[in-house]
Design a protein around this motif. Structure first.
Motif, PDB file in Angstrom:
ATOM      1  N   LEU A   1       0.823  -1.331  -0.328  1.00  0.00           N
ATOM      2  CA  LEU A   1       0.016  -0.170  -0.057  1.00  0.00           C
ATOM      3  C   LEU A   1       1.240   1.226   0.248  1.00  0.00           C
ATOM      4  N   PRO A   2       1.581   1.437   1.144  1.00  0.00           N
ATOM      5  CA  PRO A   2       2.686   3.094   1.013  1.00  0.00           C
ATOM      6  C   PRO A   2       3.475   2.656  -0.261  1.00  0.00           C
ATOM      7  N   ALA A   3       4.327   1.604  -0.508  1.00  0.00           N
ATOM      8  CA  ALA A   3       5.097   1.689  -1.274  1.00  0.00           C
ATOM      9  C   ALA A   3       4.857   2.116  -3.205  1.00  0.00           C
ATOM     10  N   GLY A   4       3.039   1.270  -3.421  1.00  0.00           N
ATOM     11  CA  GLY A   4       2.413   1.632  -3.933  1.00  0.00           C
ATOM     12  C   GLY A   4       1.986   3.007  -4.574  1.00  0.00           C
ATOM     13  N   ILE A   5       1.415   3.679  -3.701  1.00  0.00           N
ATOM     14  CA  ILE A   5       1.120   5.300  -3.639  1.00  0.00           C
ATOM     15  C   ILE A   5       2.189   6.047  -3.738  1.00  0.00           C
ATOM     16  N   GLY A   6       3.315   4.982  -2.893  1.00  0.00           N
ATOM     17  CA  GLY A   6       4.696   6.736  -3.441  1.00  0.00           C
ATOM     18  C   GLY A   6       5.290   6.387  -4.624  1.00  0.00           C
ATOM     19  N   LEU A   7       5.138   5.199  -5.420  1.00  0.00           N
ATOM     20  CA  LEU A   7       5.108   4.766  -6.116  1.00  0.00           C
ATOM     21  C   LEU A   7       4.234   5.578  -7.526  1.00  0.00           C
ATOM     22  N   VAL A   8       3.239   5.703  -7.268  1.00  0.00           N
ATOM     23  CA  VAL A   8       2.291   6.766  -8.347  1.00  0.00           C
ATOM     24  C   VAL A   8       2.497   7.718  -7.733  1.00  0.00           C
ATOM     25  N   LEU A   9       3.385   8.375  -7.034  1.00  0.00           N
ATOM     26  CA  LEU A   9       3.836   9.903  -6.953  1.00  0.00           C
ATOM     27  C   LEU A   9       4.978  10.340  -7.933  1.00  0.00           C
ATOM     28  N   ILE A  10       5.422   8.946  -7.949  1.00  0.00           N
ATOM     29  CA  ILE A  10       7.193   9.051  -8.324  1.00  0.00           C
ATOM     30  C   ILE A  10       6.972   9.445  -9.291  1.00  0.00           C
ATOM     31  N   VAL A  11       5.978   9.271 -10.077  1.00  0.00           N
ATOM     32  CA  VAL A  11       5.466   8.696 -11.544  1.00  0.00           C
ATOM     33  C   VAL A  11       4.666  10.037 -12.275  1.00  0.00           C
ATOM     34  N   ALA A  12       3.895  10.223 -11.374  1.00  0.00           N
ATOM     35  CA  ALA A  12       3.264  11.806 -11.232  1.00  0.00           C
ATOM     36  C   ALA A  12       4.148  12.912 -11.100  1.00  0.00           C
ATOM     37  N   PHE A  13       5.405  12.810 -10.409  1.00  0.00           N
ATOM     38  CA  PHE A  13       6.296  13.322 -10.335  1.00  0.00           C
ATOM     39  C   PHE A  13       7.451  13.810 -11.649  1.00  0.00           C
ATOM     40  N   VAL A  14       7.748  12.636 -12.139  1.00  0.00           N
ATOM     41  CA  VAL A  14       8.360  12.572 -13.692  1.00  0.00           C
ATOM     42  C   VAL A  14       7.773  12.586 -15.128  1.00  0.00           C
ATOM     43  N   VAL A  15       6.213  12.920 -14.784  1.00  0.00           N
ATOM     44  CA  VAL A  15       5.402  13.534 -15.879  1.00  0.00           C
ATOM     45  C   VAL A  15       4.994  15.092 -15.636  1.00  0.00           C
ATOM     46  N   HIS A  16       5.519  15.780 -14.418  1.00  0.00           N
ATOM     47  CA  HIS A  16       5.590  17.262 -14.045  1.00  0.00           C
ATOM     48  C   HIS A  16       6.513  17.358 -14.559  1.00  0.00           C
ATOM     49  N   ALA A  17       7.792  16.898 -13.889  1.00  0.00           N
ATOM     50  CA  ALA A  17       9.016  17.443 -14.218  1.00  0.00           C
ATOM     51  C   ALA A  17       9.691  17.750 -15.473  1.00  0.00           C
ATOM     52  N   LEU A  18       9.262  16.996 -16.362  1.00  0.00           N
ATOM     53  CA  LEU A  18       9.120  17.071 -17.953  1.00  0.00           C
ATOM     54  C   LEU A  18       8.216  18.044 -18.681  1.00  0.00           C
ATOM     55  N   ARG A  19       7.388  18.505 -18.087  1.00  0.00           N
ATOM     56  CA  ARG A  19       6.649  19.696 -18.794  1.00  0.00           C
ATOM     57  C   ARG A  19       7.082  21.275 -18.143  1.00  0.00           C
ATOM     58  N   THR A  20       7.700  21.036 -17.069  1.00  0.00           N
ATOM     59  CA  THR A  20       7.736  22.110 -16.228  1.00  0.00           C
ATOM     60  C   THR A  20       9.405  22.855 -16.693  1.00  0.00           C
ATOM     61  N   ASP A  21       9.671  23.870 -16.780  1.00  0.00           N
ATOM     62  CA  ASP A  21      10.787  25.203 -16.926  1.00  0.00           C
ATOM     63  C   ASP A  21      12.081  24.747 -15.573  1.00  0.00           C
ATOM     64  N   LYS A  22      11.303  24.833 -14.849  1.00  0.00           N
ATOM     65  CA  LYS A  22      12.180  24.630 -13.600  1.00  0.00           C
ATOM     66  C   LYS A  22      11.446  23.839 -12.339  1.00  0.00           C
ATOM     67  N   PRO A  23      11.666  22.724 -12.593  1.00  0.00           N
ATOM     68  CA  PRO A  23      11.603  21.453 -11.878  1.00  0.00           C
ATOM     69  C   PRO A  23      12.250  21.433 -10.655  1.00  0.00           C
ATOM     70  N   LEU A  24      11.650  20.667  -9.850  1.00  0.00           N
ATOM     71  CA  LEU A  24      12.266  20.125  -8.525  1.00  0.00           C
ATOM     72  C   LEU A  24      13.695  20.057  -8.724  1.00  0.00           C
ATOM     73  N   LEU A  25      13.472  19.134  -9.495  1.00  0.00           N
ATOM     74  CA  LEU A  25      14.678  18.126 -10.305  1.00  0.00           C
ATOM     75  C   LEU A  25      14.083  18.105 -11.506  1.00  0.00           C
ATOM     76  N   ASP A  26      16.056  18.038 -12.560  1.00  0.00           N
ATOM     77  CA  ASP A  26      16.080  18.252 -13.912  1.00  0.00           C
ATOM     78  C   ASP A  26      16.113  17.190 -13.877  1.00  0.00           C
ATOM     79  N   LEU A  27      14.938  16.276 -14.440  1.00  0.00           N
ATOM     80  CA  LEU A  27      15.092  14.900 -15.225  1.00  0.00           C
ATOM     81  C   LEU A  27      15.788  14.444 -16.243  1.00  0.00           C
ATOM     82  N   ARG A  28      15.507  15.902 -17.425  1.00  0.00           N
ATOM     83  CA  ARG A  28      16.220  15.826 -18.312  1.00  0.00           C
ATOM     84  C   ARG A  28      17.681  15.601 -18.645  1.00  0.00           C
ATOM     85  N   LEU A  29      18.321  15.697 -17.249  1.00  0.00           N
ATOM     86  CA  LEU A  29      19.603  15.292 -17.153  1.00  0.00           C
ATOM     87  C   LEU A  29      19.937  13.420 -18.032  1.00  0.00           C
ATOM     88  N   PHE A  30      18.883  13.146 -17.577  1.00  0.00           N
ATOM     89  CA  PHE A  30      19.258  11.682 -17.945  1.00  0.00           C
ATOM     90  C   PHE A  30      19.012  11.309 -19.904  1.00  0.00           C
TER      91      PHE A  30
END
Length: 513
Positions: A243-272
Motif C-alpha cells: 500500500l505505501p510503496a504503491g502510493i509512493g510509486l504513483v506519486l513518483i511517476v506523477a512527478f516524472v510527468v510533471h518534471a518533464l513538462r515544467t521549465d524549472k522542476p524541483l529536480l531536472d530529469l532532462r539530465l537523463f
C-alpha cells in the motif's frame, strides 16, 4: 593550457592541491557524521527496547524515521543549493544534524527519540549531495575521480566502524554517547566549514517547484517506507508493504510527468538525456542493490550463526574496508586520466570472483577464508564506487551539477533500501524453507531410517544441532542472488567511457597552482 610540440594537449592536472584537500576535509567530516550514525544506531536496537520498554518494531523506528527524513529532504538539495548557496545549506545541515544529535541524547521515551532522529535526518540528508556539489566545484571536472575517492572513504568505513564504535560506547559508557559523540564533530565541522567554504553564490532559483515537492518528497518517503516494511513482514506480498510503496510509486511517476513538462522542476530529469550520467545511474542502481543489499547478510551470519558479538562482527568485516582503502585512491586518480569504464568493469569482476565464495558458506567456514574473500571484495569495491560517481558528474556543466548530485544520491539511497529489503526477505524465506525441509526429512524417517541418515552424514543425532547447518545454507542460497545481480551489473558498466571523460562545455578548466 599549452599544447605539446606534437600538437596534442598534455594530460590534465589530476593532483589534488592543498586548497582542494582542505575543502574535501570539511565535506568528509560531514559525511562521516551522517553515515556513521546510521550503523551506530543499528547496534543499539536491543538497548532501546530495554531502556524505553518498547518492542523491536518500535525501536526500529529510530532507523526508519531517519531514513524517511533522508528520503524527504534529499530531493530539495539542488533547489536549496541554488537558492541559498552550498555553503549556507551545508552549514544549516550540520547545525540540524548536531542539534538533532544533542536532543536524541535527552530523549526520555521512544517517541521523543524517533522525533529527534527525524530531525537528524533532515540535516543528514543534505550533507552528502551538497557535499558532492562543493567538491565538484572545488576540484573541477579533471579531478573528479580523485576527490570522489576522498568522499567514498566514509561511505565504506561507516558500515564497518559503526558497529565497533556503537558497541564500545554502549558497553563502556551508555547509549546516550552514540549521539553525544556527534557534538564535538559537528562543532568542529561547523567552524571548519565557516572559514573554509566559499560563500559566493548565484541565486538561480528564486522560487521552489511546490507541486514537484509535494509529489517527489512524500512519494520517495512512502516508497521507501513500504519496501522497508518487507524486512519486518518477511515478504513483499503484504498490505503493509504494497500500500505505501504503491502510493509512493504513483506519486513518483506523477512527478516524472510533471518534471518533464515544467521549465524549472524541483529536480531536472532532462539530465537523463546525458548518456554518461544515465549509464552511471543505472550501473549505480544495480550495484547498490547487489552490494549494499547483500552486505547486511555478513553481520547477521557472524552474529546468528557464529554467535559473535556486535563488536566482533564489525571487526570481522574490517578486511573489506581495508581492501577498499588500498584501491580507492588509486582508482580515483587514474579514473581522471583513463576514464571510469576500465576500473568499474575490473572492480565488478573482482567482486564477483570473491563473492563466489559465499554461496558455499557453512556453519564452520574458516574466518581466514571469509576474511580473505571480504578483502578481495573490498579491493573490487574501491575500484568500482569512485569511478561510478565520477562518471555521473564529470560531463555536467556547473549549473547541472546540483541536480546531478541530487539524482545520484536519490538513486543510491533508493537502490540501497531496495537491496536491503530484497535480501532481508530472501534470507527470511530461505531460513524458513531450509528449516521446514530439514524437519520434513527427520519427521518422515523411521527410527532405523534416522540412524541411517545419521551414519550417512545427512542428519545429526540432535535436531537442534542441525539448525546451524540449515541456517548457513540459507545464507549461502541468498548469496547466489547477490552473485547474479553483481554479474548483471557488468552489462551497463560495459557502456561507461573507457577513455578520459572530457569536460562539458561551460565547465571550468582544471586549476593549476
Amino acid at each position: 593550457m599549452t599544447e605539446s610540440p606534437t600538437g596534442a594537449a598534455p594530460p590534465p592536472n589530476t593532483k589534488l592541491d592543498k586548497e582542494v584537500l582542505i575543502v574535501a576535509g570539511v565535506v568528509v567530516l560531514g559525511a562521516i557524521m551522517s553515515i556513521l550514525d546510521v550503523t551506530v544506531v543499528s547496534v543499539a536496537q536491543n538497548t532501546f527496547q530495554n531502556e524505553f520498554g518498547t518492542d523491536a518494531a518500535g525501536a526500529a523506528w529510530t532507523m526508519t524515521g531517519y531514513t524517511l527524513s533522508l528520503a524527504a529532504v534529499i530531493p530539495l538539495s539542488a533547489w536549496a543549493a541554488a537558492r541559498f548557496g552550498t555553503k549556507n545549506v551545508f552549514l544549516a545541515s550540520v547545525v540540524l544534524f548536531t542539534l538533532g544529535s544533542a536532543l536524541c541524547a535527552t530523549a526520555v521515551n521512544i517517541e521523543m527519540l524517533v522525533a529527534f532522529r527525524m530531525l537528524q535526518g533532515l540535516g543528514g540528508g543534505l550533507l552528502m549531495p551538497v557535499g558532492m556539489m562543493i567538491l565538484t566545484k572545488a576540484a573541477g571536472p579533471a579531478r573528479m575521480g580523485s576527490v570522489m575517492a576522498a568522499l567514498g572513504i566514509p561511505m565504506l568505513l561507516g558500515p564497518i566502524c559503526g558497529p565497533i564504535l556503537g558497541g564500545l560506547l554502549i558497553e563502556q559508557l551508555s547509549w546516550h554517547w552514540i549521539f553525544l559523540i556527534n557534538l564535538p564533530i559537528g562543532i568542529i565541522a561547523l567552524v571548519y566549514a565557516w572559514f573554509v567554504l566559499d560563500s559566493e553564490y548565484e541565486a538561480s532559483r528564486e522560487s521552489i517547484d511546490v507541486l514537484g515537492l509535494l509529489l517527489l518528497s512524500p512519494g520517495l518517503a512512502l516508497f521507501l517506507y513500504g519496501i522497508s516494511g518487507s524486512a519486518e513482514e518477511g515478504t513483499f506480498a503484504s498490505t503493509r508493504v504494497l500500500l505505501p510503496a504503491g502510493i509512493g510509486l504513483v506519486l513518483i511517476v506523477a512527478f516524472v510527468v510533471h518534471a518533464l513538462r515544467t521549465d524549472k522542476p524541483l529536480l531536472d530529469l532532462r539530465l537523463f538525456t546525458n548518456p554518461t550520467l544515465r549509464t552511471a545511474l543505472i550501473t549505480m542502481s544495480l550495484f547498490a542493490i547487489a552490494f549494499f543489499g547483500s552486505s547486511l547478510l555478513f553481520p547477521q551470519y557472524f552474529i546468528g550463526i557464529r554467535d559473535e558479538g556486535t563488536m566482533m562482527a564489525g571487526l570481522l568485516m574490517a578486511p573489506q574496508g581495508l581492501g577498499a582503502m588500498v584501491t580507492m585512491p588509486v582508482a580515483g586518480r587514474l579514473t581522471d586520466r583513463m576514464g571510469p569504464g576500465k576500473f568499474v568493469l575490473s572492480g565488478i569482476t573482482v567482486i564477483f570472483a570473491a563473492m563466489l565464495t559465499f554461496p558455499f558458506i557453512g556453519a564452520d567456514t574458516s574466518y581466514w577464508v571469509i576474511g580473505g574473500a571480504l578483502f578481495v571484495m573490498g579491493l573490487g569495491m574501491g575500484l568500482t564506487m569512485t569511478p561510478i560517481m565520477t562518471s555521473a558528474l564529470a560531463r555536467l556543466t556547473p549549473t547541472q551539477v546540483p541536480d546531478g548530485s541530487t539524482l545520484l544520491n536519490v538513486t543510491q539511497q533508493t537502490a540501497s533500501s531496495i537491496g536491503t529489503a530484497l535480501f532481508s526477505v530472501l534470507l527470511a524465506s530461505n531460513l524458513t524453507s531450509h528449516k521446514e525441509s530439514g524437519l520434513a526429512i527427520l519427521s518422515n524417517a523411521s527410527e532405523d531410517d534416522y540412524d541411517k541418515l545419521v551414519q550417512a552424514g545427512q542428519a545429526p543425532p540432535k535436531i537442534e544441532d542441525q539448525w546451524f547447518d540449515w541456517a548457513a545454507q540459507a545464507f549461502g542460497h541468498s548469496f547466489i542472488v547477490s552473485c547474479v545481480l553483481v554479474a548483471i551489473t557488468i552489462i551497463p558498466a560495459f557502456f561507461l567511457p573507457r577513455t578520459r571523460i572530457t569536460p562539458a562545455e561551460g565547465a571550468p578548466p582544471p586549476m593549476v597552482h
